[in-house]
Each structure stands twice: as structure tokens, then as C-alpha cells.
Scaffold this active site. Sequence first.
Site, PDB file in Angstrom:
ATOM      1  N   LYS B 161      -3.837  -0.999   3.385  1.00 59.95           N
ATOM      2  CA  LYS B 161      -2.571  -0.336   3.666  1.00 59.95           C
ATOM      3  C   LYS B 161      -2.327   0.738   2.616  1.00 59.95           C
ATOM      4  O   LYS B 161      -2.828   0.568   1.499  1.00 59.95           O
ATOM      5  CB  LYS B 161      -1.404  -1.310   3.714  1.00 59.95           C
ATOM      6  CG  LYS B 161      -1.401  -2.506   2.768  1.00 59.95           C
ATOM      7  CD  LYS B 161      -1.505  -2.294   1.299  1.00 59.95           C
ATOM      8  CE  LYS B 161      -0.431  -1.476   0.631  1.00 59.95           C
ATOM      9  NZ  LYS B 161      -0.699  -1.270  -0.813  1.00 59.95           N
ATOM     10  N   TYR B 249       5.466  -2.569   1.083  1.00 66.60           N
ATOM     11  CA  TYR B 249       5.672  -4.025   1.118  1.00 66.60           C
ATOM     12  C   TYR B 249       7.123  -4.365   1.469  1.00 66.60           C
ATOM     13  O   TYR B 249       7.382  -5.269   2.261  1.00 66.60           O
ATOM     14  CB  TYR B 249       5.305  -4.649  -0.226  1.00 66.60           C
ATOM     15  CG  TYR B 249       3.828  -4.674  -0.509  1.00 66.60           C
ATOM     16  CD1 TYR B 249       3.005  -5.598   0.122  1.00 66.60           C
ATOM     17  CD2 TYR B 249       3.250  -3.785  -1.399  1.00 66.60           C
ATOM     18  CE1 TYR B 249       1.645  -5.634  -0.133  1.00 66.60           C
ATOM     19  CE2 TYR B 249       1.881  -3.808  -1.674  1.00 66.60           C
ATOM     20  CZ  TYR B 249       1.084  -4.735  -1.032  1.00 66.60           C
ATOM     21  OH  TYR B 249      -0.256  -4.770  -1.284  1.00 66.60           O
TER      22      TYR B 249
END
Lengths: 409, 409
Positions: B161, B249
Site C-alpha cells: 500500500k 492506515y
Amino acid sequence: MDITALTRRRMLQVGGGGGAASLAVMAGGRAFAQSRGVSVEGQPLPEGVNFPETPPRQRRADSVGIAVVGLGDYALNQMMPRFDQAERVHVAALVSGNRDKLRRVGEAYRVPIGSRYTYDTFDQIAQNDGVDAVYIVLPSGLHAEWTERAFAAGKHVLCEKPMALNPAECERMIAAGRRAGRKLMIAYRVHFEPHNVRAMELMREGAVGDLRALRAEQANVFERTTPSENWRLNSALAGESPLEDLGIYGLQAALYLSGEMPESISAQSFRPAGDPRFAQIAASMSSQLRFPSGAIAQLATSYDSLGNNFVDAHGTKGAILLDPATSYSGQTLKVDGGEGRPPRMLTPGDPEQQFAGELDHFASAIRDDSKIIVPGEMGLRDVRLITAINLSARERQTVRLNSDGTVRG
Amino acid sequence: MDITALTRRRMLQVGGGGGAASLAVMAGGRAFAQSRGVSVEGQPLPEGVNFPETPPRQRRADSVGIAVVGLGDYALNQMMPRFDQAERVHVAALVSGNRDKLRRVGEAYRVPIGSRYTYDTFDQIAQNDGVDAVYIVLPSGLHAEWTERAFAAGKHVLCEKPMALNPAECERMIAAGRRAGRKLMIAYRVHFEPHNVRAMELMREGAVGDLRALRAEQANVFERTTPSENWRLNSALAGESPLEDLGIYGLQAALYLSGEMPESISAQSFRPAGDPRFAQIAASMSSQLRFPSGAIAQLATSYDSLGNNFVDAHGTKGAILLDPATSYSGQTLKVDGGEGRPPRMLTPGDPEQQFAGELDHFASAIRDDSKIIVPGEMGLRDVRLITAINLSARERQTVRLNSDGTVRG
């Protein structure tokens, strides 16, 4: 005419108790909408009031006599019992619409019959030389009118927060005080609470380095009630959301910890559909404030979210956490100095000093002409910001501000 | 041509370690700007790497052979040591630009010389039947290109990511996987971390009642360094702010805890003037997301604010706090059920399971054709939201979104 009783329930002690009063107001009808209701009717004594067991202590010769306007839970359970902890104030008069309550509170605080007023007889207070000042502890929407009446009676004014529900009212209040040559102070008690005072000092001393992120939430869950039963849900008395009465603590903290005024605001309000509590005001208000330094404050307040009352500041070198931050008691202050060292808990004093500290600050302003650190101008500033937050939420757009908190053209 | 070494410093373990790699990239010049730099040069072995002391355990017959592309700190110190904790994966090949490192890591992980590739020889991996899949652990700006090359070589792809730096790249990656008939999974390890998984369950079970407020911060202070020394500060490789690599996140948590997509976003970025670290990307990004239910998420991320990594959800009946929330280890989960009961600390499992859980999930998708819970479509969704946050910050306006995360015309 629709006279509806407002009952005041005991709130979680998350700092939302300021400005409380037991009043019945005209909650509907044109007269109310036009004048925002002055017609008031006394409420019974709140449950669980502890009256002082001993007579008030001997007062100093220069003690400031204060008339308490509004004998609700906050006045009776928080402020009035603390008068004796202050140096230079005493309860000199009482104002309530309930004659029985007036008698019982008057006897408990040794306030002579001649110094007990109803809302109808309030203006006679001008002739009472024992009353130097008036403490306005009424629903927010009534602050402006009763402050003006107090100034008209020649008294100084200590007014609960929020100062009023719009900047025009605040400006009228400031002007009335100037015309009368009397002091105006906003009852921002947290400025006298040792943990918050120490946090302000730490920020000025650079304890977090350059401030980057400020977060605050002041929230609780209101019991099932309605705008006609509880003034805090009534838009004419409470404004547009919990921000005016409860979230103002987080907004204030963002300002006194950053030492800045925001240059722009984005806000979002929320009202759960079909919930009778939130027929008039929003249940929640979340806002993001950008300061000229680049620091961002993210504030949240709600009458429909689990009890929460914290203020958190993070910077390049450290962090400060107040939790609870703005309650009546129980504050904690944690300082993280970074570099892997464990955070320190600081205990700079007894949080309950805040009430007496506030009262003595007001007394000093009156007796010594000392500077008020929480003046009407600060109340106006904050109401401007509340107005800007409300505007941003309503228009769902970012609002840009001048340095005095007014919205940029 | 300006070839500048990128060094990767060990970061605070606040969850920002994903997607790391030691590469030298062309950090300037037209060729780089046009192609976003493929020209890569191997970096030395990071300091403090612990190689396995025992040979890899006996692998299952259906174990998935994975080529690790990028031998940086996160690959060497976090992921590769966890392959042996997983059931059905093994390190089958290595890709690095540094031949010495390739040799040393290859020997430590018993990867045959013929399965060690440089970036120049990567395409030969198509002929290596021992390699089923490629794990892309390169700087974010290189994900798209190397994912497409891996699909072109006929391999499945696990990509770190953020999936890429813009939605168009994500769409190309998804299309390339479909054309190749190969799986694409985004390495969202937190979806396999027991505390976060339990928090998702609690939210679905209604543990907080109706969700009202979500808060998250992922922050740390970068050492003094520059965009040419550290890829995370280089806009071509890292995007516009810490949001892409670190703040993602908190953004992810807002989605998996709320179960919703935001309908509008207001964001503010900040870049301290004259700071050489932030010549190309913003130092901080703060955003406020409004969900259709009325819940508001307030997210903050910074490379210039004290280490912080929490996720907090408050609702009408309770609250959940993950702190740290998305780190490699050490997670805590606190649940407050309201009604004055003390909060409970839950210990649903070992946080370090997340790495093996992620790898086995990928292996199952390949071997059993099981559904990927963190597919390329989720990566695309999140990159759309990152794009919307960046847009809101740049234009200083609220951005409205469609339910797929695209900006509303």
C-alpha cells in the site's frame, strides 16, 4: 400562549453544566420568536441540592456582593457552594421565578428577604447598594437581555458562557457595559483551573515544540427528552448545536493552547432523523480549524455520543493530554516529552479551585480595576467563531476568517 | 543525469514501514519526470538485518513461491522473517539492484542463484516456474509499473500500500491482472491483525451503538533528510503528503470500522516554509470525512509531529480505542461499554500474526481461488479517496463524493 416547563436533568459531569438555570420559558408562539422569551416562571428546587451547613464566613470589608440570576443546578450545586472558598465575594441577592425556592435558598445562604427578587421585580435591584454585581446563569439565549438589564441597573456582570447566541447580541452587551461604566466578564472557569492553566504555560514554554495537531471532544448522551422539556435542545435558548454550550470548551482550548485564531474552518453537523431530542438543534458538530502556523484543530461535540471530554495537543517535540479536560473536577494532565521517555502526569493543583479563582478574578477587576483575562471581547470572539462554524456546517463549505473571527467577505 | 542515492532510515514503528525498499532512483531530470523513474540502483544491505538462523522449514507441496521485489528494511526485517510463520508461502526469488545484497540475502534465505534477479533481468522471471507470485515492496510511485511487469510475466501480485499514486494507475493494474488471469491483492496487513479484526467485529456487533465520531492519527517525526535522500519525501515516489504511505492506515480504519464510504471530505495540508524535508510533499494532512450515517471521521497524519498511532471510535453506547492501532506489534484494544462501567482491555491474539495471515490469505486466493478481502478494487477505492483528500486540501474546499469514492462532478 404556550408556556412549557423546562426541566433540567442532572448532566454527566463532562463540563456541560455551565449556564444552567431552572426556568420555564415561552417555547413557542410569535412573541417568543420575536423577543426570544423573557417570560420566565420559576422551577422547583433541583433534586440533590446540598445547602451549606454553616453560615457564610465573615466577609471582608471589600467583598463584592453578587446577585445570582437563575437558581438552577449549576448555580446551586457548583457555584454557590464555592463562594466561601473565594476571598472577596458573597451572595448578596437571589433572582428566581419560584418564590418557594427563593425562600429556601435565601434562608440557606442568609440572603435577606429584601434581596430576593423575581424576574418581575429584578429591576428594583438598582436600588440595592449591597449588590455590586450580577451573575447571569440563565439559558444562553437569555444572556444578552439580562446582561443589559443588569447594566441598566448599574451593576457589574459576570455572564455564563456562551456569552450569547450571535455576535450582534455580544456587541450590544459590551456596549451596554461601556455605557454603564461597569465590568463585563465571561464565566470561562477553565481559565482558572490549574491543569488547564499549566497546559497553557507548557504550550507557551514550547513543551510540544511546534504545534501540529489539536484534538478535542466534549460529548455526552442526553436522556430522552425534548426541546420543550430541556432548554439545551431548544434552538431559541441554546443555538444550533451542542457547540454553543458544551463544545465551546474544546473551541476555547484550541485557542488558549495554540495562542492563535483560525484562518479557516470546515464544519459538519449531524441530526439523527426522527429523534425528538434533535427537532431543533443538531446532535453533533465536528469542525476542523486551520491556524496561521499550520496547526490544525479537529473538534467534536455531541449530545448523542458516549461521555467524553479530552483535549490533546501534539507537536514536533511533544504532546499534552488533558482528560478529562474541562470538567468540574477530576482533571488529569499528561505530558509526553518525546524521545522515548515515558509521559509524565502533572498535578498542578486542585481542579475545584477553578470556581473560587473565577469569582476572585471578577472581584479584583471590580475592586482593583485589574485586567479581566476573560472579557466580553473574548466572549464575542468565540461567538463569532461559533457563528462561522455554524455557517460552514449549514453551507457545507469551508469558511475563511479575518483575524478577529469575522467571516471574510 | 542526476542519479541520487535514496537511503532509508529506520522509522519509528508506528506503522509506516510498509512499502519500503532500498533503491536509488533518478530523482531529477526530464526522463524521471516523464516515466516516474524505473532506473534503479541497488542500495547496500540495511543496518540491523537479522537473517534466519535455521534453513526454511519443509514447504508444503502446494506452497506458493513468491519473488520479493525490493530488499529494503520492511521486506528484510518484517515480511521475509515471517514467511516461515505462514502455511503456504516461501521465498522463491529475489529482486534487487545490488548484487552483493542479492547474494547475501539469497544465501540466508536459500534462494538459488538462478532465482536472483536485478531490475534489468526481472522480465526473465516469466521463465521461472518456481515463482508463482511477485510481492512488490517498492516505493509507492513504482507500484504500478512493476505490478504490470509482474502480470506481463504471468505472475500473481501482492502489492504494498498505497496501491499507486493515482486512480488511473490502479485501474491499469487491475486491468493488467484481468488480462493475465492472475490475482491482485493489496498488502493491507492490518486486516489480518487480531486487534483490528476484533474491532471490526465489535463495530458490526453494535458495540458502540450508532457510530458518531471516529478519530485517527498516524504520525512521526522524520529525521533531517531531503527528498533525494528519502523516497517518502519525494513526490514522484510518495505522492502529496504522508497520507499515501502512513495516513492511509487511519483512512482505512475509518472505512473498516464505519463500514461506510464518505459522502464528503474537507482536508487541510501543511508544509513548514523553508524545511528541506518538505520541499516536495506536505508535512501534514488533516481531513474530516462525513459518512451517510452522519458519523464524522477526523483523520490526521504527519511526518513532522510526535509519534502517534491511534484509532478511536465513539458512538451512542460505547467506544473503541486501538492504541497503537496499526503498528507491526504492540496493539492494544480498549472497549468502553458506557453506563459508567470501567473499560475492558481485550487481547484477541498476537499482533505479529498479521504478516503470516496476510501471506496465507494471498496463498489461498491463488491455490483455492478464495475471495481476496483486500483486492485491487479496495486499493483503487482508497487511492480515489486519497486523491479527493488531496484535491480538497489543494483547493481548500469541501469535496463531494460518489459512493465509489470518485469526486462528484
